[in-house]
Every structure is written in C-alpha cells, then in structure tokens.
Scaffold this active site. Structure first.
Site, PDB file in Angstrom:
ATOM      1  N   LYS A  84      20.874   0.504-114.353  1.00  0.00           N
ATOM      2  CA  LYS A  84      19.824   0.982-115.260  1.00  0.00           C
ATOM      3  C   LYS A  84      19.789   0.071-116.487  1.00  0.00           C
ATOM      4  CE  LYS A  84      18.505   5.710-116.502  1.00  0.00           C
ATOM      5  NZ  LYS A  84      19.103   7.007-116.881  1.00  0.00           N
TER       6      LYS A  84
HETATM    7  O1  G3P Z   1      16.499  10.569-117.620  1.00  0.00           O
HETATM    8  C1  G3P Z   1      16.469  10.395-119.006  1.00  0.00           C
HETATM    9  C2  G3P Z   1      16.922  11.617-119.666  1.00  0.00           C
HETATM   10  O2  G3P Z   1      18.313  11.738-119.579  1.00  0.00           O
HETATM   11  C3  G3P Z   1      16.467  11.773-121.059  1.00  0.00           C
HETATM   12  O3  G3P Z   1      16.199  13.097-121.209  1.00  0.00           O
HETATM   13  O4  G3P Z   1      15.804  15.177-122.403  1.00  0.00           O
HETATM   14  O5  G3P Z   1      17.178  13.352-123.457  1.00  0.00           O
HETATM   15  O6  G3P Z   1      14.736  13.092-123.214  1.00  0.00           O
HETATM   16  P1  G3P Z   1      15.969  13.706-122.649  1.00  0.00           P
END
Ligand code: G3P
Length: 231
Positions: A84
């Site tokens: 990633k």
């Molecule tokens: O896949 C990306 C994710 O981990 C981010 O999620 O909820 O932190 O925006 P969030």
C-alpha cells in the site's frame, strides 16, 4: 463486489473468515497501532495465514527508495501481500517501479478521480478512494467512487476500485451499486450488515413458536405430560 476487512486485529479477521465472506484484508499504520504484542511483520504473516486473499501492507517511508525497500520486504513475507502506497509524486514513482518488479500495489489516500486515474496509469492494482473522510468535510465521497469506476470501465484499465474509509452499511450498498470492485470495511460495519431488528425479532418469534408447537404436540401425544414426544 469483494469485501475486505479493514483491520489488523487477528480475532476480527478470524471471525469474518469463518463467516465465509472474507475476500482480503487492508491494514495501515493507524490500524496496526491498535494491536499489541506483535511486530507489523508478525501481524501480516498471521493475517496471510488466515486468508489467501490480498493483504495490504502500508509503507511509511517518505522517499522512493525507502518505499521500495519497505515494499520489497513486505512482498517477501507472503505471496498475497499487496504493498500500500500513499498517493503522492513519490508514491506514483514507487508504484510504477513496483509494477516493473511484478509487485502488486494499492494506492491509498485517494480523494479525487484524477488521483485515481494517475495511480492506475502508474500501475496500481488497487485504487483506494476514502469515502468517509470526504463525507466528513461535507462533500459526497461516493462521487469519487462512481467517477473512478466509470473511467476504469471506459478505458478498460486493469486496476480495481477499492472503496475505503467506509463508515456504515449504506456506504457498502452505495459502493456496490456504483460498481466498485472491492470495499474494505471495519469489523463493526460487517457486523451491522448481518443484523436487522426484524431479522433478530423474527428469530426469537420462530424459536418461541417452535417451542409452543412442541409442547402442544407432547401434550396431545401424552395428555398431562409437558415432555416433548420422541420421534
Ligand atoms: O481503509 C482506510 C481506512 O482505514 C480509513 O478509514 O475511517 O479512518 O477514514 P477512516
């Protein structure tokens, strides 16, 4: 649409794998920081032992050579590792170099269709638009997914759109309707997708009616007894 789990928590991954609906896993430094007692390498090896689907491992270096060194290291941990890489000028360079080496990549932190287009052209296998974080700033996160899916289809580009930063079950439905190839979900959203108040209520009602029917059958087979009849 493939469903990935967005976590580094081994028990969560084991649980969704047992449900038979796990297609892969995405991790990132924030998710790894929530785990305890294992190195990132150990966590990744554990995850790859549970699922044979793609497992994203995120680089943290700022420079291209650093990203390449981290990514090559991850790629040696298991066959299903996907490296990633954050969207940036250096990230694009790293993605194109990984592509030349045959290492699959997931370009993360995508917030516009143009960023996704660039990542696809550089050779990323997965393009990760963050829908929840766009919603957070009072814009429509799913627009990026819709646009990117259309571009990928129109030009028959060999990359998959992975809807990320999913916050609730409706995001999953909308991603599926938009034609997203993958969505990665926190465990909480997987669990929310399973349940519905009417489903849970219906299960209780069926159980109650079944018990009542068994009791009635037992009563008519042996009046005065409440024991169920044996078949
Ligand atoms: O896949 C990306 C994710 O981990 C981010 O999620 O909820 O932190 O925006 P969030």
């Amino acid at each position: 649409m493939k469903l990935f789990l967005d976590t580094a928590d081994i028990e969560e991954i084991r649980t969704v794998h047992r449900w038979g609906v796990l297609d892969g896993v995405t991790t990132n430094p924030t998710l790894f920081a929530k785990t305890t007692g294992m190195s990132y390498d150990e966590v990744l090896k554990h995850i790859c032992g549970i699922t044979s689907g793609p497992v994203s491992a995120e680089v943290v270096a700022d420079d291209v050579e650093g990203m390449l060194a981290e990514g090559r290291h991850f790629a040696k941990l298991a066959d299903n590792i996907v490296v990633k890489v954050p969207m940036s000028e250096r990230g694009l360079e790293a993605i194109s170099r990984f592509k030349a080496e045959g290492i699959k990549t997931n370009c993360t932190l995508i917030f516009t269709a143009n960023q996704g287009l660039l990542a696809a052209k550089a050779g990323a296998s997965l393009l990760s638009p963050f829908v929840g974080r766009v919603d957070d700033i009072n814009e429509e996160g799913m627009t990026v997914v819709r646009e990117l899916v259309e571009i990928i289809r129109f030009y028959e580009i060999d990359s998959e759109v992975l809807t990320a930063s999913v916050r609730h079950p409706r995001h999953v439905t909308e991603a599926a309707l938009a034609g997203s190839h993958v969505a990665t979900l926190p465990f909480k959203v997987f669990s929310q997708m399973v349940h519905h108040p009417l489903t849970d209520k219906g299960i209780v009602q069926f159980k109650r009616d079944w018990e009542a029917a068994r009791a009635a059958a037992a009563e008519s087979a042996a009046p005065g007894s409440r024991e169920p009849a044996r078949a």
